[in-house]
Motif scaffolding. Structure first.
Motif, mmCIF file in Angstrom:
data_model
loop_
_atom_site.group_PDB
_atom_site.id
_atom_site.type_symbol
_atom_site.label_atom_id
_atom_site.label_comp_id
_atom_site.label_asym_id
_atom_site.label_seq_id
_atom_site.Cartn_x
_atom_site.Cartn_y
_atom_site.Cartn_z
ATOM 1 N N THR A 311 0.801 -1.225 0.000
ATOM 2 C CA THR A 311 0.000 0.000 0.000
ATOM 3 C C THR A 311 0.833 1.273 0.000
ATOM 4 N N GLY A 312 2.163 1.107 0.068
ATOM 5 C CA GLY A 312 3.031 2.273 0.094
ATOM 6 C C GLY A 312 3.770 2.478 -1.219
ATOM 7 N N ILE A 313 4.993 2.974 -1.140
ATOM 8 C CA ILE A 313 5.803 3.223 -2.328
ATOM 9 C C ILE A 313 6.324 1.884 -2.841
ATOM 10 N N PRO A 314 6.068 1.539 -4.099
ATOM 11 C CA PRO A 314 6.504 0.226 -4.596
ATOM 12 C C PRO A 314 8.014 0.151 -4.766
ATOM 13 N N PRO A 315 8.598 -1.071 -4.703
ATOM 14 C CA PRO A 315 10.055 -1.224 -4.826
ATOM 15 C C PRO A 315 10.623 -0.667 -6.123
ATOM 16 N N LEU A 335 6.216 1.763 6.890
ATOM 17 C CA LEU A 335 6.049 2.055 5.468
ATOM 18 C C LEU A 335 6.360 3.527 5.247
ATOM 19 N N ILE A 336 7.213 3.808 4.282
ATOM 20 C CA ILE A 336 7.566 5.192 3.971
ATOM 21 C C ILE A 336 6.566 5.727 2.969
ATOM 22 N N ASP A 337 5.996 6.879 3.280
ATOM 23 C CA ASP A 337 4.996 7.514 2.429
ATOM 24 C C ASP A 337 5.635 8.673 1.670
ATOM 25 N N TRP A 338 5.009 9.057 0.566
ATOM 26 C CA TRP A 338 5.550 10.183 -0.206
ATOM 27 C C TRP A 338 5.613 11.454 0.638
ATOM 28 N N HIS A 339 4.696 11.571 1.613
ATOM 29 C CA HIS A 339 4.697 12.777 2.465
ATOM 30 C C HIS A 339 5.856 12.767 3.454
ATOM 31 N N ASP A 340 6.519 11.607 3.581
ATOM 32 C CA ASP A 340 7.616 11.491 4.547
ATOM 33 C C ASP A 340 8.956 11.951 3.976
ATOM 34 N N ILE A 341 8.999 12.226 2.685
ATOM 35 C CA ILE A 341 10.283 12.520 2.047
ATOM 36 C C ILE A 341 10.158 13.705 1.091
#
Length: 346
Positions: A311-315, A335-341
């Protein structure tokens, strides 16, 4: 009636397994229908199929009547033969039951009888692959022709096809066949189905003389549009072909397998089912923090790993995470989300 890519049309080949008993023939018709077969097929020969020499020798292949006191070869052939009147009655019964009727003729007169009866197609026996006289007569009926190719070389198959085409009949199905009863598995050569499909623009089927159901089902998976299989109610019954025939349990397995195989073959167009789309979230992986990551830290490859769910950023987008700046503290195994980076630094 027949085309490439269709669900396999299953013919229960009764042949002479009715043993000359029309009540038994009707029971076999009903049972074949119950087993899921599309048609039953008989054989329209009479005592004229053999020359005098064969009858005088009183033996043919494994049918040796020289030491018997119940039948001669000619008498058993006459006993198992069916007349036009009997075939007409069987055709009517097939119509009543709701199953297709067919028969293999061996003489022009028998072809004409099948036309009068209303047979929807004509099956050519392997023994007549090189019988141009009979092939022309069959071709001129205009009916679909199922051409069995046992005993034949590719050149002989090609000649037979050209003879039929010469009558203007191009409604032909070519049946791969090995005229052994039964053949060894190594003699079956199901890849001939592919070869014939490449050599001809006609639908390709298979006339099966193997024991059991596996080869029949494999032929369907290879794309055989017609499957012909000898059929009996009892493998131990007196007669010629019972031992190499499918019993009702086997014929039912073929019918059920045919439906599943056709559904499973599907299309050559690549699709992802809606149910699969839902599974992606659970089955696939996401970019996950391997350790605690501080806010403002530039994320390197050692800081991340890949775990479920998806459900997060795919490999395959991890290169946008590696080298990016963490905009907040990220706990380990999250899970790292796009909002985290901030991927602008990546």
């Amino acid at each position: 009636m027949f085309r490439r890519g269709q669900k396999t049309y299953v013919i229960a080949e009764i042949g002479a397994n009715h043993n000359g008993d029309m009540e038994l023939a009707r029971k076999m018709i009903r049972t074949a229908k119950d087993c899921g077969s599309d048609a039953v097929k008989f054989q329209s020969w009479d005592t004229g199929i053999f020359s005098r020499t064969v009858y005088e020798e009183n033996t043919f292949l494994k049918d040796d009547y020289r030491d018997r006191d119940d039948y001669t070869l000619k008498e058993i052939v006459a006993e198992f033969a069916v007349t036009e009147a009997e075939l007409t009655a069987l055709k009517s019964y097939c119509d009543e039951v709701g199953i297709g009727f067919a028969s293999t003729p061996f003489e022009p007169e028998q072809v004409d009888a099948l036309v009068r009866i209303g047979a929807p197609f004509i099956k050519v026996a392997s023994m007549d692959l090189t019988n141009d006289y009979l092939l022309r007569h069959i071709g001129r009926t205009g009916l679909p022709v199922l051409l069995s190719t046992g005993l034949g070389t590719l050149a002989e198959i090609d000649d037979a096809v050209r003879v039929l085409e010469g009558t203007g009949n191009r409604n032909i199905v070519i049946l791969h066949c090995v005229s052994l009863y039964p053949p060894d598995d190594s003699q079956v050569n199901l890849n001939n189905i592919d070869m014939l499909a490449e050599a001809y623009d006609y639908p390709i089927g298979y006339s099966d003389h193997t024991i059991g159901t596996e080869i029949s089902l494999a032929a369907m998976a290879k794309g055989a549009c017609v499957l012909e299989k000898h059929f009996t109610l009892d493998k131990d019954m007196f007669g010629w072909d019972h031992k190499v025939s499918a019993n009702p349990e086997e014929m039912a397995a073929i019918g059920q397998g045919r439906d599943r195989i056709f559904a499973a073959l599907g299309s050559k167009r690549r699709t992802v089912a809606p149910e699969e789309e839902e599974k992606k979230k659970a089955f696939r992986r996401s970019v996950v923090s391997q350790r605690d990551i501080a806010a403002g830290e530039i994320i390197d490859a050692e800081a991340i790993t890949y775990r479920r769910p998806g459900t997060g950023i795919p490999p395959n987008l991890a290169h946008l995470v590696i080298g990016a700046t963490a905009t907040k503290a990220i706990r380990a195994d999250s899970l790292i989300d796009w909002h985290d980076i901030d991927p602008s630094d990546a």
